[in-house]
Design a protein around this motif. Structure first.
Motif, PDB file in Angstrom:
ATOM      1  N   GLN A   1      36.481  39.355  63.974  1.00  0.00           N
ATOM      2  CA  GLN A   1      37.765  39.695  64.582  1.00  0.00           C
ATOM      3  C   GLN A   1      37.642  39.927  66.083  1.00  0.00           C
ATOM      4  OE1 GLN A   1      40.771  39.617  63.157  1.00  0.00           O
ATOM      5  NE2 GLN A   1      41.689  40.111  65.135  1.00  0.00           N
ATOM      6  N   GLU A   2      36.580  40.577  66.510  1.00  0.00           N
ATOM      7  CA  GLU A   2      36.399  40.842  67.939  1.00  0.00           C
ATOM      8  C   GLU A   2      36.278  39.537  68.723  1.00  0.00           C
ATOM      9  OE1 GLU A   2      34.654  42.117  65.505  1.00  0.00           O
ATOM     10  OE2 GLU A   2      35.351  44.208  65.492  1.00  0.00           O
ATOM     11  N   SER A   3      35.633  38.539  68.125  1.00  0.00           N
ATOM     12  CA  SER A   3      35.475  37.250  68.799  1.00  0.00           C
ATOM     13  C   SER A   3      36.795  36.486  68.846  1.00  0.00           C
ATOM     14  CB  SER A   3      34.410  36.409  68.096  1.00  0.00           C
ATOM     15  OG  SER A   3      33.147  37.043  68.162  1.00  0.00           O
ATOM     16  N   ILE A   4      37.622  36.641  67.818  1.00  0.00           N
ATOM     17  CA  ILE A   4      38.942  36.006  67.830  1.00  0.00           C
ATOM     18  C   ILE A   4      39.783  36.580  68.967  1.00  0.00           C
ATOM     19  CG2 ILE A   4      41.100  35.716  66.553  1.00  0.00           C
ATOM     20  CD1 ILE A   4      39.425  35.739  63.973  1.00  0.00           C
ATOM     21  N   ILE A   5      39.762  37.895  69.098  1.00  0.00           N
ATOM     22  CA  ILE A   5      40.513  38.534  70.178  1.00  0.00           C
ATOM     23  C   ILE A   5      39.986  38.075  71.527  1.00  0.00           C
ATOM     24  CG2 ILE A   5      40.945  40.750  71.314  1.00  0.00           C
ATOM     25  CD1 ILE A   5      41.097  42.004  68.506  1.00  0.00           C
ATOM     26  N   ASP A   6      38.671  38.024  71.667  1.00  0.00           N
ATOM     27  CA  ASP A   6      38.072  37.579  72.927  1.00  0.00           C
ATOM     28  C   ASP A   6      38.483  36.142  73.242  1.00  0.00           C
ATOM     29  OD1 ASP A   6      36.051  37.929  75.156  1.00  0.00           O
ATOM     30  OD2 ASP A   6      35.159  36.222  74.101  1.00  0.00           O
ATOM     31  N   LEU A   7      38.513  35.292  72.225  1.00  0.00           N
ATOM     32  CA  LEU A   7      38.909  33.899  72.418  1.00  0.00           C
ATOM     33  C   LEU A   7      40.357  33.802  72.875  1.00  0.00           C
ATOM     34  CD1 LEU A   7      38.290  30.885  72.189  1.00  0.00           C
ATOM     35  CD2 LEU A   7      38.877  31.034  69.751  1.00  0.00           C
ATOM     36  N   MET A   8      41.248  34.557  72.248  1.00  0.00           N
ATOM     37  CA  MET A   8      42.652  34.554  72.661  1.00  0.00           C
ATOM     38  C   MET A   8      42.802  34.968  74.110  1.00  0.00           C
ATOM     39  SD  MET A   8      45.152  35.881  69.635  1.00  0.00           S
ATOM     40  CE  MET A   8      44.481  37.526  69.657  1.00  0.00           C
ATOM     41  N   VAL A   9      42.109  36.026  74.488  1.00  0.00           N
ATOM     42  CA  VAL A   9      42.193  36.529  75.854  1.00  0.00           C
ATOM     43  C   VAL A   9      41.668  35.485  76.838  1.00  0.00           C
ATOM     44  CG1 VAL A   9      41.290  38.259  77.452  1.00  0.00           C
ATOM     45  CG2 VAL A   9      42.108  38.962  75.190  1.00  0.00           C
ATOM     46  N   ARG A  10      40.534  34.860  76.525  1.00  0.00           N
ATOM     47  CA  ARG A  10      39.967  33.836  77.400  1.00  0.00           C
ATOM     48  C   ARG A  10      40.920  32.663  77.581  1.00  0.00           C
ATOM     49  NH1 ARG A  10      34.169  33.480  78.004  1.00  0.00           N
ATOM     50  NH2 ARG A  10      33.121  35.328  77.151  1.00  0.00           N
ATOM     51  N   LEU A  11      41.494  32.219  76.468  1.00  0.00           N
ATOM     52  CA  LEU A  11      42.413  31.091  76.540  1.00  0.00           C
ATOM     53  C   LEU A  11      43.647  31.425  77.364  1.00  0.00           C
ATOM     54  CD1 LEU A  11      42.152  29.933  72.826  1.00  0.00           C
ATOM     55  CD2 LEU A  11      41.454  28.593  74.807  1.00  0.00           C
TER      56      LEU A  11
ATOM     57  N   GLY B   1      47.223  41.961  63.054  1.00  0.00           N
ATOM     58  CA  GLY B   1      48.090  41.706  64.202  1.00  0.00           C
ATOM     59  C   GLY B   1      48.179  42.882  65.142  1.00  0.00           C
ATOM     60  N   GLY B   2      48.062  44.095  64.601  1.00  0.00           N
ATOM     61  CA  GLY B   2      48.121  45.277  65.459  1.00  0.00           C
ATOM     62  C   GLY B   2      46.988  45.302  66.458  1.00  0.00           C
ATOM     63  N   GLU B   3      45.769  45.016  65.990  1.00  0.00           N
ATOM     64  CA  GLU B   3      44.614  45.002  66.894  1.00  0.00           C
ATOM     65  C   GLU B   3      44.778  43.939  67.975  1.00  0.00           C
ATOM     66  OE1 GLU B   3      42.481  45.725  62.842  1.00  0.00           O
ATOM     67  OE2 GLU B   3      44.475  45.122  63.522  1.00  0.00           O
ATOM     68  N   GLU B   4      45.271  42.771  67.583  1.00  0.00           N
ATOM     69  CA  GLU B   4      45.411  41.680  68.538  1.00  0.00           C
ATOM     70  C   GLU B   4      46.504  41.976  69.565  1.00  0.00           C
ATOM     71  OE1 GLU B   4      45.780  38.102  66.242  1.00  0.00           O
ATOM     72  OE2 GLU B   4      43.798  38.344  65.341  1.00  0.00           O
ATOM     73  N   ALA B   5      47.615  42.539  69.104  1.00  0.00           N
ATOM     74  CA  ALA B   5      48.691  42.867  70.034  1.00  0.00           C
ATOM     75  C   ALA B   5      48.252  43.932  71.042  1.00  0.00           C
ATOM     76  CB  ALA B   5      49.923  43.349  69.263  1.00  0.00           C
ATOM     77  N   ILE B   6      47.524  44.938  70.561  1.00  0.00           N
ATOM     78  CA  ILE B   6      47.036  45.982  71.471  1.00  0.00           C
ATOM     79  C   ILE B   6      46.097  45.395  72.512  1.00  0.00           C
ATOM     80  CG2 ILE B   6      45.549  48.033  71.593  1.00  0.00           C
ATOM     81  CD1 ILE B   6      46.754  48.869  68.871  1.00  0.00           C
ATOM     82  N   ALA B   7      45.188  44.518  72.078  1.00  0.00           N
ATOM     83  CA  ALA B   7      44.236  43.912  73.011  1.00  0.00           C
ATOM     84  C   ALA B   7      44.948  43.073  74.059  1.00  0.00           C
ATOM     85  CB  ALA B   7      43.233  43.054  72.246  1.00  0.00           C
ATOM     86  N   LEU B   8      45.949  42.308  73.650  1.00  0.00           N
ATOM     87  CA  LEU B   8      46.693  41.489  74.609  1.00  0.00           C
ATOM     88  C   LEU B   8      47.451  42.366  75.596  1.00  0.00           C
ATOM     89  CD1 LEU B   8      48.093  38.794  72.153  1.00  0.00           C
ATOM     90  CD2 LEU B   8      46.291  38.459  73.858  1.00  0.00           C
ATOM     91  N   ALA B   9      48.058  43.435  75.095  1.00  0.00           N
ATOM     92  CA  ALA B   9      48.788  44.345  75.977  1.00  0.00           C
ATOM     93  C   ALA B   9      47.852  44.993  76.988  1.00  0.00           C
ATOM     94  CB  ALA B   9      49.507  45.410  75.155  1.00  0.00           C
ATOM     95  N   GLU B  10      46.680  45.407  76.544  1.00  0.00           N
ATOM     96  CA  GLU B  10      45.713  46.046  77.445  1.00  0.00           C
ATOM     97  C   GLU B  10      45.227  45.087  78.521  1.00  0.00           C
ATOM     98  OE1 GLU B  10      42.750  47.494  74.764  1.00  0.00           O
ATOM     99  OE2 GLU B  10      43.773  49.423  74.445  1.00  0.00           O
ATOM    100  N   GLN B  11      45.205  43.795  78.206  1.00  0.00           N
ATOM    101  CA  GLN B  11      44.740  42.796  79.169  1.00  0.00           C
ATOM    102  C   GLN B  11      45.881  42.254  80.032  1.00  0.00           C
ATOM    103  OE1 GLN B  11      41.571  41.959  79.766  1.00  0.00           O
ATOM    104  NE2 GLN B  11      40.888  43.429  78.217  1.00  0.00           N
ATOM    105  N   GLY B  12      47.084  42.769  79.817  1.00  0.00           N
ATOM    106  CA  GLY B  12      48.222  42.328  80.616  1.00  0.00           C
ATOM    107  C   GLY B  12      48.692  40.925  80.289  1.00  0.00           C
ATOM    108  N   ILE B  13      48.447  40.469  79.073  1.00  0.00           N
ATOM    109  CA  ILE B  13      48.836  39.122  78.651  1.00  0.00           C
ATOM    110  C   ILE B  13      50.156  39.199  77.892  1.00  0.00           C
ATOM    111  CG2 ILE B  13      48.218  37.158  77.190  1.00  0.00           C
ATOM    112  CD1 ILE B  13      45.266  37.922  77.774  1.00  0.00           C
TER     113      ILE B  13
END
Length: 271
Positions: free
Chosen positions: A86-96, A117-129
């Motif tokens: 899961q951590e790598s999926i989030i990292d991939l989304m952010v990189r893309l 989806g909660g983890e992914e949404a939080i990560a995107l929000a934290e990265q300003g995406i």
């Protein structure tokens, strides 16, 4: 559609023309399996997609809505086999997204019901995406409708509980068993097939009678769907006897007994 066998291919540096212009992420719930249960908004997102990261439970029929020249990356997770953690999926989304590529993150069921989806949404929000979320029909709703089991009923269940049966530690399922064993409610357990003996044992130990109606629904809303009904105490043996395999939901409660009445008038879903 271009299927990318190795998701790591997309971790390379982005083209210079895209650098500095963040992409947009759309988290889409694909529903429980039947492509006709996709929402109109989900279909629109897929038809406009240029890049899709999709999970294990997303069927080929759903992917047919994606344009032929779009890129598809499989990032599915199965029991004991994860294409990417899961951590790598989030990292991939952010990189893309940082590279300037907009993408659809496609998940089975609903993104926010045991879909990470909660983890992914939080990560995107934290990265300003920037992102948006398209809800999907969750598997419990699909199972109830297609199997003829009402998840709530005025006379039998005024409470509906969703839980996950994943192991937490060695032979332990970290659930509030006393709360799940309360009367007059329906309990739907996701990802609990491998821990079904523990679930059955603990619910009985916390006061739920062994003869409580219960069912296993395999391949929810798909042509191969099977619904095996029985009792809480007998469910583990039923699962073994019928060779039930994931993905399957566990439905526990007196609403299961209503299936025999509803099934008499339920038209076949697969026509």
């Amino acid at each position: 559609m271009s299927f990318v066998e190795d998701a790591r291919w997309f971790t390379a540096a982005p083209p210079a023309a895209q650098a500095g212009v963040p992409g947009h992420v759309t988290l889409v719930g694909a529903g429980p399996g039947d492509p006709e249960l996709l929402t109109l908004r989900a279909v629109k997102a897929l038809r406009n997609a240029r890049l899709v990261l999709y999970d294990h439970l997303v069927g080929k029929e759903v992917l047919q809505y994606v344009p032929a020249d779009a890129d598809l990356i499989y990032v599915g997770k199965e029991a004991a086999h994860h294409t990417l953690p899961q951590e790598s999926i989030i990292d991939l989304m952010v990189r893309l997204a940082r590279s300037g590529r907009s993408l659809v993150r496609l998940k089975g069921g609903d993104c926010f019901v045991f879909g990470r989806g909660g983890e992914e949404a939080i990560a995107l929000a934290e990265q300003g995406i920037a992102f948006d979320i398209v809800p999907g029909i969750t598997s419990a709703q699909g199972a109830g409708a297609y199997a003829g089991i009402p998840l709530t009923h005025r006379d039998h269940a005024g409470t509906l509980v969703f839980a996950t049966g994943h192991l937490c530690g060695r032979d332990e399922v970290a659930l509030d068993w006393a709360a799940l064993a309360r009367p007059r409610q329906t309990v739907v357990i996701y990802m609990g097939l491998s821990t079904l003996p523990i679930i059955s044992r603990e619910l009985q130990a916390h006061g739920l009678p062994a003869d409580t109606p219960a069912a296993l629904v395999e391949q929810t809303t798909l042509p191969g769907q099977r619904c095996i009904s029985g009792t809480l105490g007998g469910l583990p043996e039923l699962a073994r006897a019928h060779g039930i395999r994931p993905p399957a939901l566990i439905v526990i409660g007196h609403v299961v007994a209503l299936q025999q009445h509803i099934a008499r008038g339920l038209r076949a879903q697969f026509v």
